[in-house]
Design an enzyme around this catalytic site. Sequence first.
Site, mmCIF file in Angstrom:
data_model
loop_
_atom_site.group_PDB
_atom_site.id
_atom_site.type_symbol
_atom_site.label_atom_id
_atom_site.label_comp_id
_atom_site.label_asym_id
_atom_site.label_seq_id
_atom_site.Cartn_x
_atom_site.Cartn_y
_atom_site.Cartn_z
ATOM 1 C CG ASP A 69 30.689 1.999 -74.178
ATOM 2 O OD1 ASP A 69 31.847 1.555 -74.457
ATOM 3 O OD2 ASP A 69 30.369 2.999 -73.370
ATOM 4 C CB SER B 148 33.392 0.973 -77.517
ATOM 5 O OG SER B 148 32.923 2.268 -77.728
ATOM 6 C CG ASP C 266 35.654 7.135 -72.054
ATOM 7 O OD1 ASP C 266 35.788 6.302 -73.050
ATOM 8 O OD2 ASP C 266 34.679 7.112 -71.321
#
Lengths: 416, 416
Positions: free
Chosen positions: A161, A193, A222
């Site tokens: 992430d 990400s 998301d």
Amino acid sequence: MLKLFYKLLLTFLIVNNTAWALENGLARTPPMGWMHWERFRCITDCKRFPDECISENLFKRTTDLLVDEGYLAAGYEYVIIDDCWLEKDRDNVTNKLVEDRYRFPSGLNHLADYIHNKGVKFGLYQDYGTNTCAGYPGVIKHMALDAQTFAEWDVDYVKLDGCYADINEMDQGYPEFGRLLNRTGRPMVYSCSWPVYQEYEGKLPNYEALKEHCNLWRNWNDIDDSFESVAQIMDYFSKNQDRIQPHAGPGHWNDPDMLILGNYGLSYDQSKLQMAVWSILAAPLIMSNDLAKVRPEIKEILQNRYVIAVDQDPLGIQGRRVLLRNKIEVWTRPITPVAANNQYSYAVAFVSRRADGAPYPTKFKLSDLNLNNKLGYTVTDLYDNNKNVGTYKPGHIFQTRVIPNGVTFYKFTALN
Amino acid sequence: MLKLFYKLLLTFLIVNNTAWALENGLARTPPMGWMHWERFRCITDCKRFPDECISENLFKRTTDLLVDEGYLAAGYEYVIIDDCWLEKDRDNVTNKLVEDRYRFPSGLNHLADYIHNKGVKFGLYQDYGTNTCAGYPGVIKHMALDAQTFAEWDVDYVKLDGCYADINEMDQGYPEFGRLLNRTGRPMVYSCSWPVYQEYEGKLPNYEALKEHCNLWRNWNDIDDSFESVAQIMDYFSKNQDRIQPHAGPGHWNDPDMLILGNYGLSYDQSKLQMAVWSILAAPLIMSNDLAKVRPEIKEILQNRYVIAVDQDPLGIQGRRVLLRNKIEVWTRPITPVAANNQYSYAVAFVSRRADGAPYPTKFKLSDLNLNNKLGYTVTDLYDNNKNVGTYKPGHIFQTRVIPNGVTFYKFTALN
């Protein structure tokens, strides 16, 4: 002379480093599996929510269900831990990451063994920045150590992430962590990400670099548990398809985020819609749901082998929205078989963005959808057991009737 | 002298006319039934869509299903034809309205008999303007004749839409048509679309007049087959509750439009949500769906007798959204039984407007919801067979966990 040698060596290393690519041989088709985030978030209170907290128990029971309920056989092979699995501090002697001792009492190696013994693969989340999105320690100052720890934990898939990180360092940092993963010698799918955080700050991601260095990457928001969220992601992918779509292919995929089928927010028809559009997008099919509570009719959609075959088509060409008329969107994806005359077959999804009650009858000329194989196509209904619904040529009109916010989904197989 | 007499008579008539009210004794609780619009719209092609076109067949099979599937026993008693039942022209001799001859070949009297013989009541749509919304002839120039025709057709419920009409004439015209309906001597529930058209043009409806002259009235947007539409209507009713809520009561109801449960756009939990909030709103429960295709778990929601009892509570006090915190809305409605100390019981719906995956745990102090009966309340779960979940006093904290875009729904029965 020695000086020149070092200069050459340095040049070689730089060139080599620049040219270094992931090339881990993984994700030749979009990864399929299960990840906890959308459904289970950062639930850490195991006393109050024993079946839902992010714990050994959740991933063991999900692995069991993945196998016992037929998902693994259908292709869903990764069980992936998302955020909130860590202790808040690294080991104060070794600096290693430590799994939450209360929620993962047997340790990640034990869990990895459990998962592997069931024939399932093991995925794990981390964050490129100083902290994960939920505030646990990130990799940025311990990248080599953490890559090595992931390998020691027998991880097969890494989601990295991008919270608490400088977006300008990502172009260098994400490839670096990928290189470190590769160096461990353990093949790990690498999910980045990186682009989503750059998009948020108005910086256009370098997709050529992403293709080189990541197996998949999250492009945008998301997903949440609502049709509104699914629709927004679809809209993002269609509006930006010119700059996103070309970069997908075997080993490197755009990722519109998880499948939310089986949760609370989608109706039956909206569930079919997400599955169809995601397969057109050559999306990773990563479910996030409670596999113990997926209704049979939704499980049937998740395990529809014809739709999965579209997603996993070996050509790996991502599809596009090719037409929008009266709030009916037509999405097509070139797939196998390719006819002798080099004409692709196509998956074609007719997607309704209407909400006006009655299923909407509509029709399209094949050539308007760029289906131009002069010998025509055999058409089969992917949501009706691949039933043959006729043969059509480019000048023919194809009729369909689409449920409000629903989909009809066909394979047009090119004839020789 | 005679002149004076006529003057007095005229004055009497004017006063009498002004003071005239509907007072038809109907709709003492919000009407319940079925209407074709949201699901079946203006489908007139019976060759292509024989089960869906607006025809005798649709209303007969719906009547059969209403009875056979237990909806009538649960309280759904009206089968209502919406727009698109008329010929495009009135009878050229009598000027009477004519039902579509092809789609209603046996005539409306036959259909009314069929419906009545099954113990069901018969509703019919018309429009106050020159034309119905779909372009069929409206009542405006033939109000007395049409009221009489409705009575001759044994109509029990009239929905009068407001397309192709002057909103400034509605304050006079809608009451006039109601008076004409009453004059026929046949009791007909009178549903007015008067306020919605005025709201659209920025004119505040006269709710006092609506109460006097209509049994129910459409306040705002037509509902569509999506949760987005349900949510928008809820938001309208909560934001405007100060000026809308006080006018509901036995014989006169606000109408947030049809129940869309059983169609394509709502998930299971969103279906429970619409049913709960509509019952809090003392809304008419008029389904619009294909009763042959309602899944068993949705039918169970539609026929939930505890929730229906809230909707049909004899006090007829419309509920309100009393609190909004962390995207959890609390809606309450005062209902029977009223305790000896004059404290109401309450229906309380905890409504999530969150989409973040995991059910959301939350808690509220009863007194913060204006539940102030010092002797406390017995709490039962209306979606769990009215199961007793405990006794609570005003200072106590009530905990619940709400599914994303879902609802938990309780009855707080005041203790003596």
